[in-house]
Motif scaffolding. Sequence first.
Motif, PDB file in Angstrom:
ATOM      1  N   SER A 185       0.840  -1.195   0.000  1.00 54.68           N
ATOM      2  CA  SER A 185       0.000   0.000   0.000  1.00 54.68           C
ATOM      3  C   SER A 185       0.876   1.246   0.000  1.00 54.68           C
ATOM      4  CB  SER A 185      -0.881   0.009   1.247  1.00 54.68           C
ATOM      5  OG  SER A 185      -0.078   0.143   2.406  1.00 54.68           O
ATOM      6  N   PRO A 186       0.311   2.406  -0.324  1.00 55.53           N
ATOM      7  CA  PRO A 186       1.090   3.647  -0.256  1.00 55.53           C
ATOM      8  C   PRO A 186       1.718   3.881   1.119  1.00 55.53           C
ATOM      9  CG  PRO A 186      -0.944   4.023  -1.455  1.00 55.53           C
ATOM     10  CD  PRO A 186      -1.034   2.632  -0.904  1.00 55.53           C
ATOM     11  N   ARG A 187       1.060   3.412   2.170  1.00 59.53           N
ATOM     12  CA  ARG A 187       1.622   3.576   3.516  1.00 59.53           C
ATOM     13  C   ARG A 187       2.970   2.869   3.649  1.00 59.53           C
ATOM     14  NH1 ARG A 187      -1.162   1.448   9.173  1.00 59.53           N
ATOM     15  NH2 ARG A 187       0.468   2.248  10.574  1.00 59.53           N
ATOM     16  N   VAL A 188       3.088   1.702   3.041  1.00 58.37           N
ATOM     17  CA  VAL A 188       4.348   0.965   3.104  1.00 58.37           C
ATOM     18  C   VAL A 188       5.460   1.758   2.418  1.00 58.37           C
ATOM     19  CG1 VAL A 188       5.540  -1.130   2.337  1.00 58.37           C
ATOM     20  CG2 VAL A 188       3.209  -1.271   3.272  1.00 58.37           C
ATOM     21  N   TYR A 189       5.157   2.320   1.261  1.00 58.07           N
ATOM     22  CA  TYR A 189       6.151   3.139   0.566  1.00 58.07           C
ATOM     23  C   TYR A 189       6.537   4.352   1.423  1.00 58.07           C
ATOM     24  CZ  TYR A 189       5.251   0.460  -3.688  1.00 58.07           C
ATOM     25  OH  TYR A 189       5.129  -0.556  -4.617  1.00 58.07           O
ATOM     26  N   GLY A 190       5.542   4.956   2.077  1.00 60.30           N
ATOM     27  CA  GLY A 190       5.823   6.114   2.913  1.00 60.30           C
ATOM     28  C   GLY A 190       6.729   5.772   4.077  1.00 60.30           C
ATOM     29  N   ILE A 191       6.480   4.634   4.718  1.00 57.24           N
ATOM     30  CA  ILE A 191       7.330   4.206   5.833  1.00 57.24           C
ATOM     31  C   ILE A 191       8.742   3.910   5.345  1.00 57.24           C
ATOM     32  CG2 ILE A 191       7.706   2.375   7.528  1.00 57.24           C
ATOM     33  CD1 ILE A 191       4.657   2.182   7.795  1.00 57.24           C
ATOM     34  N   ALA A 192       8.851   3.262   4.183  1.00 59.02           N
ATOM     35  CA  ALA A 192      10.171   2.960   3.625  1.00 59.02           C
ATOM     36  C   ALA A 192      10.922   4.250   3.280  1.00 59.02           C
ATOM     37  CB  ALA A 192      10.027   2.085   2.381  1.00 59.02           C
ATOM     38  N   ILE A 193      10.212   5.236   2.744  1.00 57.08           N
ATOM     39  CA  ILE A 193      10.833   6.535   2.451  1.00 57.08           C
ATOM     40  C   ILE A 193      11.383   7.155   3.727  1.00 57.08           C
ATOM     41  CG2 ILE A 193      10.337   8.922   1.771  1.00 57.08           C
ATOM     42  CD1 ILE A 193       8.328   7.750  -0.266  1.00 57.08           C
ATOM     43  N   PHE A 233      14.055  13.034  -1.700  1.00 56.19           N
ATOM     44  CA  PHE A 233      14.645  12.115  -2.673  1.00 56.19           C
ATOM     45  C   PHE A 233      13.863  10.800  -2.717  1.00 56.19           C
ATOM     46  CE2 PHE A 233      18.798  14.237  -1.105  1.00 56.19           C
ATOM     47  CZ  PHE A 233      18.487  15.392  -1.799  1.00 56.19           C
ATOM     48  N   GLY A 234      13.417  10.327  -1.548  1.00 53.11           N
ATOM     49  CA  GLY A 234      12.653   9.088  -1.507  1.00 53.11           C
ATOM     50  C   GLY A 234      11.319   9.201  -2.213  1.00 53.11           C
ATOM     51  N   TRP A 235      10.656  10.335  -2.027  1.00 56.17           N
ATOM     52  CA  TRP A 235       9.380  10.540  -2.707  1.00 56.17           C
ATOM     53  C   TRP A 235       9.579  10.553  -4.213  1.00 56.17           C
ATOM     54  CZ3 TRP A 235       7.328  14.106  -6.111  1.00 56.17           C
ATOM     55  CH2 TRP A 235       5.936  14.050  -6.291  1.00 56.17           C
ATOM     56  N   LEU A 236      10.634  11.211  -4.668  1.00 55.21           N
ATOM     57  CA  LEU A 236      10.906  11.249  -6.106  1.00 55.21           C
ATOM     58  C   LEU A 236      11.224   9.858  -6.644  1.00 55.21           C
ATOM     59  CD1 LEU A 236      12.958  14.549  -6.381  1.00 55.21           C
ATOM     60  CD2 LEU A 236      10.843  14.040  -7.614  1.00 55.21           C
ATOM     61  N   TYR A 237      11.969   9.084  -5.883  1.00 58.81           N
ATOM     62  CA  TYR A 237      12.271   7.722  -6.324  1.00 58.81           C
ATOM     63  C   TYR A 237      10.994   6.916  -6.502  1.00 58.81           C
ATOM     64  CZ  TYR A 237      13.948   2.895  -6.138  1.00 58.81           C
ATOM     65  OH  TYR A 237      14.169   1.568  -6.399  1.00 58.81           O
ATOM     66  N   TRP A 238      10.084   7.064  -5.578  1.00 57.32           N
ATOM     67  CA  TRP A 238       8.809   6.339  -5.646  1.00 57.32           C
ATOM     68  C   TRP A 238       7.965   6.793  -6.836  1.00 57.32           C
ATOM     69  CZ3 TRP A 238       4.176   7.582  -1.951  1.00 57.32           C
ATOM     70  CH2 TRP A 238       3.102   6.709  -2.226  1.00 57.32           C
ATOM     71  N   LYS A 239       7.819   8.094  -6.985  1.00 53.16           N
ATOM     72  CA  LYS A 239       6.892   8.629  -7.979  1.00 53.16           C
ATOM     73  C   LYS A 239       7.512   8.896  -9.347  1.00 53.16           C
ATOM     74  CE  LYS A 239       3.178   8.865  -5.414  1.00 53.16           C
ATOM     75  NZ  LYS A 239       1.967   8.072  -5.769  1.00 53.16           N
ATOM     76  N   ARG A 240       8.815   9.166  -9.407  1.00 51.70           N
ATOM     77  CA  ARG A 240       9.435   9.571 -10.667  1.00 51.70           C
ATOM     78  C   ARG A 240      10.581   8.675 -11.101  1.00 51.70           C
ATOM     79  NH1 ARG A 240       5.143  11.964 -12.124  1.00 51.70           N
ATOM     80  NH2 ARG A 240       4.517  13.701 -10.787  1.00 51.70           N
TER      81      ARG A 240
END
Length: 267
Positions: A185-193, A233-240
């Motif tokens: 879920s998006p929450r998992v990506y957010g925690i990893a970021i 940087f983590g958000w960009l890696y996830w989205k871009r």
Amino acid sequence: MAATTPLPVSTAPWKPDLKIAVLLGVVSALAVAALIPYLVQLMPDKFAKLPVPLPVLVVAQSLQALVLMGLTSLAGLRMGRRVGLGAPLLQRWINREPLVIAPRPLQAILLGVAAALGVVALSAGIDPFLPPMLHPPAKSGAGESALNGFLASFYGGIAEELQLRLFLMTLMVWLVAVLRKARPSPRVYGIAIAMAALLFGVGHLPAADHVWGLDAVVVVRTVLLNSIAGLAFGWLYWKRGLEMAILAHFSADIVLHVLAPLVAKAA
């Protein structure tokens, strides 16, 4: 309970990812070599006591980066295929794969610059409380210092993003996906970021220890400022994709390690 999306099984062959991993290993080796002048400026006392000639150290460190960064990049690319993370531009350019993410380089540059300006602003409030420097950096001219900072920016942008985002952040998301057998879920990506950003900050503590020693203010400053940038940087890696995280990190380092020294020298 909401239904979960099954985790896809990656059937992509190894060879395309291996080609990208080799390329990333090579550029990481070059980035490590480019970092050395900055480290010599930051820690002249340590480099004065080297047991081997400096060129030998540069070659050894570069070869080590070639192997380690290549292997971790390969692992990150393989894991990323199952959780929607990776290097979409390189996969497009090298392997002719469909481009599944809009890169938006201008957004990456602006976000990197904004992160750097945020770091500068917070530093202005925290730095007066720092202890005296234990090992002040060697004095040099503004152009020389800015040049070293420019060269070091390649290491930050490339090598650190390969370690913290392509490998570590991807690993955390992949582990959750494998354990749950479903796409995260998006929450998992957010925690990893957030976790990767925190570890990014912690990773800068040895350099801070060399300059100031580690008291509470130094630890908070180092972890907080670097974590703020790491979140972007983590958000960009996830989205871009990886390439935009690298571009943002490089842009931030240009502000912090090139423009800031030049402005300080001119003041």
